[in-house]
Motif scaffolding. Structure first.
Motif, PDB file in Angstrom:
ATOM      1  N   GLY A  20       0.824  -1.203   0.000  1.00 58.20           N
ATOM      2  CA  GLY A  20       0.000   0.000   0.000  1.00 58.20           C
ATOM      3  C   GLY A  20       0.856   1.251   0.000  1.00 58.20           C
ATOM      4  N   CYS A  21       0.182   2.377   0.101  1.00 61.88           N
ATOM      5  CA  CYS A  21       0.857   3.680   0.130  1.00 61.88           C
ATOM      6  C   CYS A  21       1.344   3.989   1.548  1.00 61.88           C
ATOM      7  N   TYR A  22       0.530   3.680   2.515  1.00 62.57           N
ATOM      8  CA  TYR A  22       0.810   3.971   3.922  1.00 62.57           C
ATOM      9  C   TYR A  22       1.257   5.422   4.108  1.00 62.57           C
ATOM     10  N   ASP A  23       0.445   6.317   3.523  1.00 63.06           N
ATOM     11  CA  ASP A  23       0.692   7.743   3.667  1.00 63.06           C
ATOM     12  C   ASP A  23      -0.058   8.185   4.919  1.00 63.06           C
ATOM     13  N   HIS A  25      -0.497   7.158  -9.828  1.00 62.60           N
ATOM     14  CA  HIS A  25      -1.806   6.519  -9.728  1.00 62.60           C
ATOM     15  C   HIS A  25      -2.850   7.277  -8.919  1.00 62.60           C
ATOM     16  N   LYS A  26      -2.440   8.021  -7.918  1.00 63.02           N
ATOM     17  CA  LYS A  26      -3.486   8.734  -7.159  1.00 63.02           C
ATOM     18  C   LYS A  26      -3.096  10.122  -6.674  1.00 63.02           C
ATOM     19  N   GLY A  27      -1.985  10.630  -7.136  1.00 59.93           N
ATOM     20  CA  GLY A  27      -1.573  11.974  -6.712  1.00 59.93           C
ATOM     21  C   GLY A  27      -0.507  11.907  -5.642  1.00 59.93           C
ATOM     22  N   VAL A  65      -2.756  -9.906   1.441  1.00 60.18           N
ATOM     23  CA  VAL A  65      -3.907  -9.495   2.249  1.00 60.18           C
ATOM     24  C   VAL A  65      -4.170  -8.007   2.049  1.00 60.18           C
ATOM     25  N   HIS A  66      -5.463  -7.669   1.898  1.00 61.08           N
ATOM     26  CA  HIS A  66      -5.837  -6.254   1.739  1.00 61.08           C
ATOM     27  C   HIS A  66      -7.181  -6.033   2.424  1.00 61.08           C
ATOM     28  N   GLY A  67      -7.464  -4.788   2.757  1.00 53.56           N
ATOM     29  CA  GLY A  67      -8.759  -4.437   3.333  1.00 53.56           C
ATOM     30  C   GLY A  67      -9.882  -4.595   2.312  1.00 53.56           C
ATOM     31  N   ASP A  68     -11.125  -4.652   2.789  1.00 48.16           N
ATOM     32  CA  ASP A  68     -12.238  -4.917   1.879  1.00 48.16           C
ATOM     33  C   ASP A  68     -12.721  -3.656   1.145  1.00 48.16           C
ATOM     34  N   ASP A  69     -11.767  -2.949   0.535  1.00 49.09           N
ATOM     35  CA  ASP A  69     -12.097  -1.834  -0.340  1.00 49.09           C
ATOM     36  C   ASP A  69     -11.325  -2.071  -1.630  1.00 49.09           C
ATOM     37  N   ILE A  70     -11.850  -1.557  -2.737  1.00 49.80           N
ATOM     38  CA  ILE A  70     -11.190  -1.792  -4.028  1.00 49.80           C
ATOM     39  C   ILE A  70     -10.135  -0.710  -4.265  1.00 49.80           C
ATOM     40  N   GLN A  79     -11.070  -6.908   7.351  1.00 44.74           N
ATOM     41  CA  GLN A  79     -12.045  -5.843   7.492  1.00 44.74           C
ATOM     42  C   GLN A  79     -11.368  -4.476   7.626  1.00 44.74           C
ATOM     43  N   ARG A  80     -11.766  -3.553   6.776  1.00 44.00           N
ATOM     44  CA  ARG A  80     -11.261  -2.190   6.837  1.00 44.00           C
ATOM     45  C   ARG A  80     -11.780  -1.525   8.116  1.00 44.00           C
ATOM     46  N   THR A  81     -10.978  -0.678   8.720  1.00 48.20           N
ATOM     47  CA  THR A  81     -11.400   0.014   9.932  1.00 48.20           C
ATOM     48  C   THR A  81     -12.264   1.225   9.562  1.00 48.20           C
ATOM     49  N   GLU A  82     -13.498   1.203  10.002  1.00 50.53           N
ATOM     50  CA  GLU A  82     -14.420   2.301   9.701  1.00 50.53           C
ATOM     51  C   GLU A  82     -14.038   3.559  10.480  1.00 50.53           C
ATOM     52  N   GLY A  83     -14.227   4.695   9.863  1.00 51.52           N
ATOM     53  CA  GLY A  83     -14.112   5.956  10.607  1.00 51.52           C
ATOM     54  C   GLY A  83     -12.737   6.578  10.622  1.00 51.52           C
ATOM     55  N   VAL A  84     -11.786   5.995   9.890  1.00 54.74           N
ATOM     56  CA  VAL A  84     -10.476   6.648   9.798  1.00 54.74           C
ATOM     57  C   VAL A  84      -9.878   6.387   8.415  1.00 54.74           C
ATOM     58  N   SER A  85      -9.347   7.419   7.812  1.00 55.66           N
ATOM     59  CA  SER A  85      -8.645   7.304   6.529  1.00 55.66           C
ATOM     60  C   SER A  85      -7.808   8.563   6.371  1.00 55.66           C
ATOM     61  N   THR A  86      -6.867   8.492   5.430  1.00 53.37           N
ATOM     62  CA  THR A  86      -6.040   9.663   5.164  1.00 53.37           C
ATOM     63  C   THR A  86      -6.927  10.845   4.747  1.00 53.37           C
ATOM     64  N   THR A  87      -7.903  10.550   3.890  1.00 50.37           N
ATOM     65  CA  THR A  87      -8.821  11.589   3.415  1.00 50.37           C
ATOM     66  C   THR A  87      -9.553  12.246   4.585  1.00 50.37           C
ATOM     67  N   VAL A 146       0.327   7.336   8.069  1.00 52.10           N
ATOM     68  CA  VAL A 146      -0.015   6.066   8.720  1.00 52.10           C
ATOM     69  C   VAL A 146      -0.893   6.286   9.960  1.00 52.10           C
ATOM     70  N   HIS A 147      -1.991   5.566   9.997  1.00 49.62           N
ATOM     71  CA  HIS A 147      -2.932   5.707  11.120  1.00 49.62           C
ATOM     72  C   HIS A 147      -3.304   4.322  11.649  1.00 49.62           C
ATOM     73  N   PHE A 148      -4.110   4.289  12.696  1.00 47.41           N
ATOM     74  CA  PHE A 148      -4.414   2.996  13.317  1.00 47.41           C
ATOM     75  C   PHE A 148      -5.272   2.096  12.424  1.00 47.41           C
TER      76      PHE A 148
HETATM   77  N1  CTP Z   1      -6.870   0.212   5.503  1.00 46.61           N
HETATM   78  C1  CTP Z   1      -7.783  -0.243   6.454  1.00 46.61           C
HETATM   79  N2  CTP Z   1      -8.580   0.630   7.125  1.00 46.61           N
HETATM   80  C2  CTP Z   1      -8.499   1.962   6.870  1.00 46.61           C
HETATM   81  C3  CTP Z   1      -7.578   2.453   5.918  1.00 46.61           C
HETATM   82  C4  CTP Z   1      -6.768   1.550   5.251  1.00 46.61           C
HETATM   83  O1  CTP Z   1      -7.876  -1.445   6.683  1.00 46.61           O
HETATM   84  N3  CTP Z   1      -9.312   2.773   7.518  1.00 46.61           N
HETATM   85  C5  CTP Z   1      -6.031  -0.764   4.793  1.00 46.61           C
HETATM   86  C6  CTP Z   1      -6.301  -0.874   3.303  1.00 46.61           C
HETATM   87  O2  CTP Z   1      -7.439  -1.645   3.048  1.00 46.61           O
HETATM   88  C7  CTP Z   1      -5.032  -1.532   2.812  1.00 46.61           C
HETATM   89  C8  CTP Z   1      -3.957  -0.994   3.763  1.00 46.61           C
HETATM   90  O3  CTP Z   1      -4.670  -0.371   4.849  1.00 46.61           O
HETATM   91  O4  CTP Z   1      -5.116  -2.932   2.970  1.00 46.61           O
HETATM   92  C9  CTP Z   1      -2.964  -0.035   3.140  1.00 46.61           C
HETATM   93  O5  CTP Z   1      -3.640   0.796   2.304  1.00 46.61           O
HETATM   94  P1  CTP Z   1      -3.226   2.164   1.656  1.00 46.61           P
HETATM   95  O6  CTP Z   1      -2.904   1.936   0.227  1.00 46.61           O
HETATM   96  O7  CTP Z   1      -2.222   2.938   2.408  1.00 46.61           O
HETATM   97  O8  CTP Z   1      -4.579   2.751   2.066  1.00 46.61           O
HETATM   98  P2  CTP Z   1      -5.815   3.527   1.632  1.00 46.61           P
HETATM   99  O9  CTP Z   1      -6.941   2.572   1.438  1.00 46.61           O
HETATM  100  O10 CTP Z   1      -5.435   4.499   0.590  1.00 46.61           O
HETATM  101  O11 CTP Z   1      -6.030   4.224   3.042  1.00 46.61           O
HETATM  102  P3  CTP Z   1      -6.223   5.736   3.350  1.00 46.61           P
HETATM  103  O12 CTP Z   1      -7.416   6.148   2.557  1.00 46.61           O
HETATM  104  O13 CTP Z   1      -6.423   5.859   4.808  1.00 46.61           O
HETATM  105  O14 CTP Z   1      -4.931   6.339   2.904  1.00 46.61           O
END
Ligand code: CTP
Ligand code: C5P
Length: 323
Positions: free
Chosen positions: A14-17, A50-52, A96-101, A124-132, A19-21
């Motif tokens: 992933g990008c891991y920009d 790919h995404k900026g 392994v990846h979170g359940d988002d595309i 399972q992706r963690t709800e309620g937190v993201s870089t955005t 980085v959060h919990f």
């Molecule tokens: N991920 C997660 N829960 C979140 C955010 C990310 O489980 N709230 C997971 C993604 O599903 C992925 C991994 O973290 O398996 C690394 O993803 P990355 O490419 O860094 O994440 P993004 O999905 O772009 O996360 P964000 O939008 O927070 O940058």
């Protein structure tokens, strides 16, 4: 696991920009599916394509992922689209990846190859937190900062959509008490938007002993000394971010601002550490480290890192203005 001849090697990328919990929680779940966790982190160039552009540099992002306690190895500059060759090269059984595309710039699922080869598992992706979401909170913070007077609000309650549970704390926690003879180190702070400066500091603090306790100040206390709409992450979120760090043994959830004698004897603290950042006086005008200093149990260490939460906010705003 003992039943297998060779350890199961798990791949994440992933990008891991910023980085959060949420990232940490996905790595925790990935590790639980095997024995050894390899994490591929993309370069700045690849992410920009790919995404900026990312907020943090690849060196910072590599370091942050290395700091997460479930990570065994980091592969720098992993390709954006996960190939079977990559899994094979690092001897990983599956990805392994979170359940988002996740899509490439061309709209292709970055995991299409590992998925069709049956070498893909979802957590399972963690709800309620993201870089955005965090960027949104920071932008809100600056806008409010200019519009409102800083005394009239309670910012830390409204922003977060994350629902903390005791289960999550247990999953993140080591659950280990100090061993007999362990030298106990105590640090306290906000640790808001847990970043590379914090990571370098905690590495140095941990070197001063065997068991590191991090005291996290409550949201109202942080707001008193950081002002504006700080903290950006509430106490529960900061607890998880700090617990995910490999140098941390235990966290005090809502530590007193002034390090007291009772706290020190309760946790059998041998040494209290602070970084080179300035220390704000307590409300009564006293030094919060007065007691450990008097006991000869205080030490300042230099993290060698200039990052601060405020600098991250500045970076975000500058990034935004370039577009
Ligand atoms: N991920 C997660 N829960 C979140 C955010 C990310 O489980 N709230 C997971 C993604 O599903 C992925 C991994 O973290 O398996 C690394 O993803 P990355 O490419 O860094 O994440 P993004 O999905 O772009 O996360 P964000 O939008 O927070 O940058
Ligand atoms: O500012 P905050 O309370 O989050 O800082 C927690 C601890 O991390 C403090 O001891 C501070 O001095 C230290 N720190 C550091 N280097 C940085 C940022 C924080 O040593 N770049």
């Amino acid at each position: 696991s003992a039943a297998h001849e060779r350890p199961i090697r798990v791949w994440c990328d992933g990008c891991y920009d910023m980085v959060h919990f949420g990232h940490a929680n996905s790595l925790r779940q990935a590790k639980a599916l095997g024995d050894y966790l390899v994490v591929g982190v993309h370069t700045d160039e690849e992410i920009t394509k790919h995404k900026g552009p990312p907020v943090f540099t690849q060196q910072e992002r590599y370091k942050m992922v290395r700091g997460i306690k479930w990570v065994d190895e980091v592969i720098e500059g992993a390709p954006y689209v996960t190939t079977l060759d990559t899994l094979d090269k690092y001897d990983c059984d599956f990805c392994v990846h979170g359940d988002d595309i996740t899509m490439t710039a061309e709209g292709v699922d970055t995991y299409h190859m590992v998925k069709s080869a049956g070498r893909y598992k979802e957590v399972q992706r963690t709800e309620g937190v993201s870089t955005t979401d965090l960027v949104g909170r920071m932008l809100l913070l600056t806008r409010n900062h200019f519009k409102q007077d800083s005394s009239a609000r309670s910012p830390w309650t409204g922003c977060s959509q994350f629902l903390p549970t005791t289960q999550k704390i247990i999953q993140f926690s080591d659950g280990k008490a100090p061993k007999i003879g362990d030298r106990v180190v105590y640090v306290a702070g906000a640790f808001d938007l847990f970043h590379v400066g914090h990571l370098d500091f905690l590495e140095k603090a941990r070197e001063q002993g065997d068991y590191l306790i991090v005291g996290l100040h409550t949201d109202p206390i942080v707001n008193i000394y950081k002002g504006s709409n700080f903290p950006i992450m509430n106490l529960h979120e900061r607890v998880l971010s700090v617990l995910a760090c490999k140098y941390v043994s235990e966290v005090v959830i809502g530590a007193p601002y002034k390090v007291s004698e009772s706290l020190m004897s309760h946790f059998k603290v041998d040494i209290v550490i602070h970084g080179k950042t300035s220390v704000m006086k307590d409300v009564d005008g006293s030094d919060p480290y007065e007691i450990p200093k008097r006991l000869g149990k205080f030490k300042a260490v230099d993290s060698g890192n200039e990052m601060t939460t405020e600098k991250i906010v500045d970076r975000i705003i500058r990034n935004r203005m370039e577009f």
